[in-house]
Write a protein that holds these residues in place. Structure first.
Motif, mmCIF file in Angstrom:
data_model
loop_
_atom_site.group_PDB
_atom_site.id
_atom_site.type_symbol
_atom_site.label_atom_id
_atom_site.label_comp_id
_atom_site.label_asym_id
_atom_site.label_seq_id
_atom_site.Cartn_x
_atom_site.Cartn_y
_atom_site.Cartn_z
ATOM 1 N N SER A 156 -1.895 -2.410 -5.696
ATOM 2 C CA SER A 156 -2.722 -2.750 -4.127
ATOM 3 C C SER A 156 -2.022 -0.678 -3.616
ATOM 4 O O SER A 156 -2.786 -0.066 -2.847
ATOM 5 C CB SER A 156 -2.051 -2.799 -3.560
ATOM 6 N N HIS A 190 -3.224 7.285 -5.248
ATOM 7 C CA HIS A 190 -3.878 7.998 -4.181
ATOM 8 C C HIS A 190 -3.375 9.151 -4.312
ATOM 9 O O HIS A 190 -3.126 11.096 -4.682
ATOM 10 C CB HIS A 190 -4.836 8.293 -2.804
ATOM 11 N N ARG A 249 -1.510 3.063 -2.949
ATOM 12 C CA ARG A 249 -1.789 4.313 -3.039
ATOM 13 C C ARG A 249 -1.100 5.211 -1.824
ATOM 14 O O ARG A 249 -1.126 6.273 -2.799
ATOM 15 C CB ARG A 249 -3.145 3.817 -1.383
ATOM 16 N N TYR A 293 0.321 -1.801 -0.047
ATOM 17 C CA TYR A 293 -0.673 -0.240 -0.179
ATOM 18 C C TYR A 293 0.738 1.286 0.260
ATOM 19 O O TYR A 293 0.394 2.065 -0.422
ATOM 20 C CB TYR A 293 -1.125 0.051 1.459
ATOM 21 N N GLN A 349 -8.323 8.253 -9.127
ATOM 22 C CA GLN A 349 -8.698 8.247 -7.472
ATOM 23 C C GLN A 349 -7.339 9.171 -7.399
ATOM 24 O O GLN A 349 -7.413 9.511 -6.236
ATOM 25 C CB GLN A 349 -8.287 7.269 -7.105
ATOM 26 N N SER A 408 -4.578 5.821 -12.990
ATOM 27 C CA SER A 408 -4.220 6.355 -11.267
ATOM 28 C C SER A 408 -5.956 7.526 -11.092
ATOM 29 O O SER A 408 -5.228 8.460 -10.949
ATOM 30 C CB SER A 408 -3.378 6.792 -10.834
ATOM 31 N N PHE A 410 -4.641 4.152 4.414
ATOM 32 C CA PHE A 410 -4.807 2.997 4.599
ATOM 33 C C PHE A 410 -4.792 3.059 6.315
ATOM 34 O O PHE A 410 -4.491 2.975 7.192
ATOM 35 C CB PHE A 410 -4.547 2.045 4.387
ATOM 36 N N THR A 455 -3.413 1.664 -9.904
ATOM 37 C CA THR A 455 -5.073 2.023 -10.583
ATOM 38 C C THR A 455 -5.649 2.754 -8.831
ATOM 39 O O THR A 455 -6.630 3.108 -8.891
ATOM 40 C CB THR A 455 -6.447 0.806 -11.157
ATOM 41 N N ASN A 456 -5.341 1.922 -8.389
ATOM 42 C CA ASN A 456 -5.378 2.348 -6.520
ATOM 43 C C ASN A 456 -4.571 3.599 -5.960
ATOM 44 O O ASN A 456 -4.611 4.016 -4.367
ATOM 45 C CB ASN A 456 -5.404 1.066 -5.485
#
Length: 840
Positions: free
Chosen positions: A370, A396, A372, A347, A418, A416, A601, A393-394
């Motif tokens: 995964s 942030h 972020r 993450y 998000q 990406s 997270f 794709t996750n």
């Protein structure tokens, strides 16, 4: 269960005395109670839960003293203030007491706690208890769970505290103000100890784990010693950890430990899940091979050390299940191993502030699905950004600033979707800002500063309706379409570009704007009156443009501004008196904080708590289920103390200033400037101010920097200025001041002659004494500092001379009589002068 239970849950309407004499368990949690109910008849009650109510004090605590059978008492998560009543000691049967998350203060009452001879669980977490730990705590021989963390306890940790507490399983002493020394050998015989936590707040506590030599009888699952002075002066790694093979969580961060990076920790503890060694002085290379696999580890932090060398080629296999990996602020080099693309659970990845180089491996941007949070700042990564293989794709938050990435921005980053933070500052990115950035609708923080971007801001930016900070300084942008609409924007940085013409009109619609920085462009025209509509503006930086004309009175309507920089323009006229009504320095809360924070997270350092009910000490597993936050500070550069500094908004809340230097302002300095009592910096240098220095400037009690040099000020320097206790920079050089310099007391004792030079009739320390005649002509201006003024003076003198000469010629031409008299005068004088030479 230990008892036959009669469970009762009641609401806030409980009144009178309950008469259920056989009741053993009573839960009144989350019932909005404001006082302790009367429960005197419940003589069989052994469990009482009053957690999460609105209890504010324990003045009616005596209502409970009749409950002699009480074994579990829970007051957690209330608003209880004041001292804990000593009558708590009357509950001699009490086994579990929780007062966590209240506002209790004062010392821990010995006559209270020390009477709890059967206590097994004592949870005082997050209060304001002060004083030292009572020595009689060592008599609580049944104690298994002790949490004194997040209080204000002081003094030393008693060396005898743990000698008799043979049942101890859980100890937390973190976040207090202990000092002195503590020998870890004092817990050597606590054979049941599984959890030990001590985070030091003030680094005044020295923890010694080596002397005297000892052998632990315990096997810890959880060990946290952080932010302490550990094993001074040797700073060695605690040797007892070599005997600990059951560790699941180990944090030894910020202890200044030296030596080789302890990779043996991972080899000795195959069940280790959490390892944090950041903020030490570990060195050496990170050597791992294919025989090592740490599949249970999901948190690994060795940031802020001195580890060097390359990452193991099989990094992704060795740490295949990592969720959190932080290697920042070391001396790692080489490329990112392609195997890291196999870390599909990752993450959070921070490799910033190292010496990594090369291109990002395709495996990383395709395989770490995964991710972020990705931070690669301050390395030497290169190549094109956002290739078509980009598959994060996750994601942030993305920080890739201060690298060597080049070429144009491609649209692979659109995968990406998000993305909330995108920082690409200080790279070699060229071309235009692409339109597709406007489709990243979740962006809140966009930094493309210090690249080679040109053209204009795309109109598509109107799609960034969540954007709070836009940082485009240090490029070659020359235009902003007037139709751009960024309604949420709070911080706008466009400095060091090629914007020309008037101030871009789209800014007038940014009603949420807090900071505007357009320094060092080619802006011209007047300061627009529509700036007054930006009612939230705190910082206005227009320095280094070609703005002209007086300051508009509408600017004074900015009632929240704390920093105003109009220097290095062509502004003229007098300072408007209404400027004195602006609230410089008044500390008002920001409508939108300059620090961008976001939860990444649900993984972090846990707080382990005990069950509040029977089976008392079945401690919750280590879930690590709080939060990790990141923050990005918005910075502003402003001249103070004779140098430009970057201030984050957490500092700017306390900094205020006015800089009008290097303009063409005239007239006297308004005395009302002295009413801006909270201002920290005032720069009026290099203008044409005249008159005397106002005595009211002595009212600027918070002033740290005052520059009035290179003007036409006259008279004496007000002696009242010596009352400015925080003044560290002061200059009145190159004016027409006279008289004595202020007495060399307080801050004025620190100012040297450079603060006063260039004033012919000024004397006294640190200048020559007033009794010494000074024949040196004043140097009104340093060479090169005011060339424009000298040139203007020379042209003015030449013009006046020519006008006078032509006026005389015209007069003589129009008056023959006076022309004849002038002719005869010069003829007679000429003959008188040459006659002696003729006779010779």
């Amino acid at each position: 269960m230990l008892y036959k239970l009669y469970n009762l849950t009641i609401n806030a309407g409980l009144k009178g005395e309950l008469k259920l004499k056989k009741l053993q368990l009573l839960t009144l949690a989350q019932n909005q109670l404001t006082e302790i109910p009367s429960l005197g008849a419940l003589l069989s009650l052994n469990y009482l839960n009053l957690a999460s109510n609105y209890l504010k004090n324990l003045s009616d605590f005596n209502k409970l003293t009749t409950l002699r059978s009480l074994q579990i008492l829970v007051f957690r998560n209330n608003q209880i203030r004041g001292n804990l009543p000593p009558s708590i000691g009357t509950f001699t049967s009490l086994k579990s007491l929780s007062l966590a998350n209240n506002e209790l203060n004062g010392p821990l009452p010995e006559e209270g706690f020390c009477g709890l001879r059967n206590i097994e669980e004592l949870d005082l977490y997050s209060n304001s208890f002060d004083g030292s730990i009572p020595l009689c705590f060592s008599n609580l021989t049944s104690l298994k769970f002790l949490d004194l963390s997040s209080n204000r306890l002081t003094g030393t940790i008693p060396t005898t505290l743990f000698y008799r507490l043979s049942s101890l399983e859980h100890v937390s002493l973190s976040d207090n103000h202990f000092e002195g020394s503590f020998s870890f050998s004092s817990v050597a015989n606590n054979s049941k100890l599984q959890f030990f936590e001590l985070h030091c707040n003030n680094r005044m506590l020295n923890i010694d784990t080596e002397n005297p030599p000892w052998t632990p009888l315990f096997q810890l699952n959880f060990l946290r010693i952080s932010n302490c002075e550990l094993n001074e002066p040797s700073r060695v790694m605690p040797s007892f950890i070599l005997t600990q093979g059951n560790l699941r969580l180990l944090e030894l961060s910020n202890n200044s430990i030296t030596g080789r990076i302890p990779t043996w920790l991972l080899k000795n503890n195959s069940g280790l899940q959490f390892l944090s060694l950041g903020g030490n002085f570990f060195t050496g290379s990170f050597v791992m091979n294919s025989d090592h696999w740490f599949g249970n580890l999901y948190w690994f932090d060795v940031s802020m050390n001195e580890i060097y060398g390359e990452l193991p080629p099989l990094m992704g296999f060795i740490f295949s299940n990592l969720v959190y990996l932080r290697l920042s602020e070391n001396a790692f080099q080489g490329t990112i191993p392609p195997s890291m693309g196999d870390m599909r659970n990752l993450y959070y990845l921070d490799l910033s502030n190292n010496n990594f180089s090369g291109e990002l491996p395709v495996n990383l941007i395709m395989g770490c699905i995964s991710l972020r949070f990705l931070k690669l700042s301050n390395n030497a990564f290169e190549g094109n950004l956002f290739k078509s293989e980009w598959n994060l794709t996750n994601l942030h938050h993305l920080f890739m600033d201060n690298n060597l990435f080049s070429g144009k921005l491609s649209d692979g980053i659109m995968n990406s979707s998000q993305l909330e933070i995108l920082s690409l500052k200080s790279n070699l990115i060229s071309g235009k800002i692409p339109d597709w950035i406007g489709n990243l609708s979740s962006l809140e923080y966009l930094v493309l500063a210090e690249n080679s971007l040109h053209g204009s801001i795309p109109l598509s930016f109107s799609g960034l309706q969540q954007l709070k900070l836009l940082y485009l300084s240090g490029n070659y942008l020359h235009q902003i379409p007037p139709g751009v609409n960024l309604s949420s924007l709070a911080y706008l940085h466009l400095a060091d570009n090629e914007l020309d013409g008037p101030l871009p009109s789209f800014i007038s619609r940014l009603s949420s704007l807090i900071s505007l920085d357009v320094r060092y462009n080619k802006l011209s025209g007047r300061i627009p009156s529509w700036l007054s509509s930006l009612t939230n503006l705190r910082t206005l930086l227009l320095k280094g443009n070609s703005l002209h004309s007086p300051i508009p009175a509408e600017l004074c309507q900015l009632k929240n501004t704390s920093i105003l920089d109009l220097s290095f323009n062509n502004l003229s006229g007098k300072i408007p008196l209404c400027l004195c009504s602006m609230p410089f320095g008044e500390k008002k809360p920001l409508p939108i904080d300059g620090t961008f924070s976001s939860n990444i997270f649900g993984w972090s350092m846990p707080r382990i708590v005990a069950y509040e009910y029977v089976g008392l000490f079945g401690v919750l597993d280590y879930p690590m289920a709080t939060h990790v936050s990141i923050s990005v500070s918005e910075n502003v550069q402003f001249l103070t103390k004779s140098r430009y500094e970057d201030f984050s908004y957490s500092i700017l809340y306390f900094i205020s200033g006015i800089d009008l230097s290097h303009n063409k302002f005239i007239g006297p300095i308004p005395p009302c400037i002295g009413y801006l009592s909270d201002i920290h910096s005032l720069n009026l240098s290099h203008n044409y101010f005249d008159g005397s220095i106002p005595k009211t400037l002595s009212m600027l009690k918070e002033i740290e920097s005052m520059d009035l040099s290179y003007n036409r000020l006259t008279g004496e320097i007000p002696s009242e200025l010596i009352a400015l206790n925080f003044l560290s920079v002061f200059s009145v050089a190159y004016n027409n001041l006279s008289g004595r310099t202020p007495a060399m007391v307080g801050q004025f004792a620190t100012f040297e002659k450079q603060s006063y030079e260039g004033n012919e009739f000024l004397c006294g320390m640190p200048l020559p004494d007033c009794g010494t005649k000074n024949t040196k002509l004043p140097e009104l201006y340093d060479e090169g500092t005011n060339d424009s003024f000298i040139v203007e003076f020379q042209w003015s003198f030449l013009g006046s001379y020519i006008v006078a000469f032509l006026s005389v010629v015209a007069y003589l031409y129009c008056s023959p009589y006076h022309s004849m008299l002038l002719y005869e005068f010069f003829t007679t004088r000429f003959r008188t002068c040459v006659s002696p030479f003729r006779r010779r």
